[in-house]
Design an enzyme around this catalytic site. Structure first.
Site, mmCIF file in Angstrom:
data_model
loop_
_atom_site.group_PDB
_atom_site.id
_atom_site.type_symbol
_atom_site.label_atom_id
_atom_site.label_comp_id
_atom_site.label_asym_id
_atom_site.label_seq_id
_atom_site.Cartn_x
_atom_site.Cartn_y
_atom_site.Cartn_z
ATOM 1 N N ASP A 245 -4.401 -2.859 -1.508
ATOM 2 C CA ASP A 245 -3.028 -1.552 -2.287
ATOM 3 C C ASP A 245 -2.382 -2.733 -3.564
ATOM 4 O O ASP A 245 -1.879 -3.838 -2.715
ATOM 5 C CB ASP A 245 -2.487 -1.645 -1.449
ATOM 6 C CG ASP A 245 -1.631 -0.279 -1.517
ATOM 7 O OD1 ASP A 245 -0.761 -0.707 -2.515
ATOM 8 O OD2 ASP A 245 -1.264 0.794 -1.434
ATOM 9 N N ASP B 135 1.153 -2.552 -2.566
ATOM 10 C CA ASP B 135 1.496 -4.232 -1.891
ATOM 11 C C ASP B 135 1.446 -5.295 -1.911
ATOM 12 O O ASP B 135 1.789 -5.612 -1.491
ATOM 13 C CB ASP B 135 0.864 -3.293 0.203
ATOM 14 C CG ASP B 135 1.211 -2.338 0.609
ATOM 15 O OD1 ASP B 135 2.430 -1.446 0.042
ATOM 16 O OD2 ASP B 135 0.428 -1.302 0.427
#
Length: 209
Positions: free
Chosen positions: A200, A203
């Site tokens: 991700d 993130d």
């Protein structure tokens, strides 16, 4: 008809290897995303128009080439796209920055806009949409649609890693938009992540996981 540009410069590929490594720190990941955006910007802006003007060097007068015509805007898709803005603004300090925030409706799985703030003259600018990952293509396609609703006519999409599914989605819905990527990966997995990808991006840029 828009084109797909896969940028395979050795420096890009080297930096991409750092992003893929799960052991790369948040600090380094964030820095490398910005550096990759900086390098990719060279290719994405290759067709910017120039004009000839006269300047005086310390030695003599010279005819030189400068940017001309319409100005540029970048529009990161929140939140991961923010990580690419600084790399471009270092090259083009006068660039204006808009923002589009999208989330996926859990029932329909369609992207929904929750935030949009664009320069007042966005329709008169060449627009570069930024998102590190082109996975399903839903967010990118929706962002392009929103910009077209603002009468933007010259739109490009810049992503670091793309899945074939995302490329197809954007090209099917917006065939005139050029897409710039550093890698086309194998596929999406059952959770919608790009394989092999880098996890991700949001993130990893912001250290939220």
């Amino acid at each position: 008809m828009g084109d797909l540009f896969v940028l395979d410069h050795p420096l890009l590929l080297h930096k991409l290897s750092i992003l893929r490594d799960k052991n790369t720190s948040v600090k380094e990941f964030r820095e490398v995303v910005s550096e990759i955006a900086n390098l990719m910007c060279y290719e994405a802006t290759r067709d910017m128009p120039l004009e000839t003007v006269e300047v005086e060097t310390p030695i003599a007068k010279a005819m030189v080439r400068r940017l001309a015509g319409k100005k540029m805007a970048v529009v990161p898709i929140l939140r991961a796209g923010l990580g690419m803005v600084d790399g471009i603004s270092r090259l083009i300090p006068s660039v204006k920055v808009g923002h589009i925030g999208l989330y996926r409706d859990p029932e329909t799985l369609e992207p929904v806009q929750y935030y949009c703030k664009l320069p007042n003259d966005i329709a008169d600018r060449d627009v570069l949409i930024l998102d590190p990952m082109l996975a399903t293509g839903g967010s990118a396609a929706a962002a392009i649609t929103f910009l077209k609703d603002y009468d933007c006519k010259h739109i490009k999409l810049m992503c670091i890693i793309a899945a074939p599914e995302g490329i197809k989605k954007v090209r099917d819905e917006h065939p005139s938009v050029d897409i710039f990527v550093a890698s086309v990966d194998e596929k999406l997995n059952e959770h919608g992540y790009i394989v092999p990808g880098l996890g991700d991006a949001g993130d990893r840029i912001f250290g939220t996981k």
